[in-house]
Design a protein around this motif. Sequence first.
Motif, mmCIF file in Angstrom:
data_model
loop_
_atom_site.group_PDB
_atom_site.id
_atom_site.type_symbol
_atom_site.label_atom_id
_atom_site.label_comp_id
_atom_site.label_asym_id
_atom_site.label_seq_id
_atom_site.Cartn_x
_atom_site.Cartn_y
_atom_site.Cartn_z
ATOM 1 N N HIS A 165 -12.059 -4.762 4.889
ATOM 2 C CA HIS A 165 -11.515 -5.819 4.044
ATOM 3 C C HIS A 165 -12.549 -6.885 3.712
ATOM 4 O O HIS A 165 -12.457 -7.547 2.688
ATOM 5 N N SER A 194 -7.968 -9.386 9.630
ATOM 6 C CA SER A 194 -7.139 -8.581 8.744
ATOM 7 C C SER A 194 -5.955 -8.024 9.517
ATOM 8 O O SER A 194 -5.940 -8.033 10.758
ATOM 9 N N TRP A 195 -4.977 -7.503 8.788
ATOM 10 C CA TRP A 195 -3.800 -6.947 9.450
ATOM 11 C C TRP A 195 -3.119 -5.908 8.568
ATOM 12 O O TRP A 195 -3.337 -5.868 7.356
ATOM 13 N N VAL A 196 -2.299 -5.071 9.206
ATOM 14 C CA VAL A 196 -1.452 -4.130 8.484
ATOM 15 C C VAL A 196 -0.124 -4.001 9.238
ATOM 16 O O VAL A 196 -0.106 -3.968 10.467
ATOM 17 N N SER A 247 -0.615 -4.889 3.877
ATOM 18 C CA SER A 247 -1.842 -5.406 4.491
ATOM 19 C C SER A 247 -2.135 -6.816 4.009
ATOM 20 O O SER A 247 -1.592 -7.269 2.999
ATOM 21 N N SER A 268 2.863 0.739 3.568
ATOM 22 C CA SER A 268 2.457 -0.286 4.524
ATOM 23 C C SER A 268 2.137 -1.560 3.745
ATOM 24 O O SER A 268 2.065 -1.550 2.516
ATOM 25 N N HIS A 274 0.867 -1.179 0.000
ATOM 26 C CA HIS A 274 0.000 0.000 0.000
ATOM 27 C C HIS A 274 0.906 1.232 0.000
ATOM 28 O O HIS A 274 1.704 1.409 0.926
#
Length: 217
Positions: A116, A127-129, A187, A185, A103
């Motif tokens: 998401h 979800s994660w980032v 994700s 980032s 991203h």
Amino acid sequence: MILKTFIIIGSMFKLINGIYYSEHTLDLEHNIILQSVLDSRNIPKESKHNSRPNNSDVKPQHTFYEDTNLYEALYELLGSEVGKVVDGIFGSGKMVCEDIWGHIIPPMEQTMVHKHGNTMDTNPGISWVYYPHFPENSGELNFISNVGGKNHLYKTSPSTGKLFIFSKYILHFTPRNSSNIDRVSISGNFRANNGYRFQLENGDLPEDPYWKYNGKH
């Protein structure tokens, strides 16, 4: 209501519904990862995962325009490293990597409100980032929850190496990148394997960590 960390509530109080997210730190070569994400935008390569289309194939109005399809080696690295954290929370192999993407937000741009998961996606997951860097004033991750018919905003504090894990259904966004460099980032999403999904949907795991992220139903 969003709570930052898991807490133990005394016997006097019983949770009806609540949403948590968790913070973790990844010990990786962040600068190398940062450059790899930028390279994947500028010099796209074929991959087996194809989590995102190449930037040149997407219209600027589309939400995928700011995303980039990661090189295979980085995709596998992040899937493994984030997977270790996910296994530590839910149990080994219960959650399976679904997709991962880069991203890139240029100066004075921002990420619109989104989530998401979608209404057609009924498979339990999270979800994660992850932030390989976080320039000052580049736009923090914000979550939006609704309690009593009112929206509530929760601002996080990203930093280099920070990993956030959260519900794939919670709305989130980042405000304008007010720095003078691109904010990068990575994700991704994990989904429950078939056995774990059956247990969750059958009500066999009422105290499972999954409900911390997605609310007690």
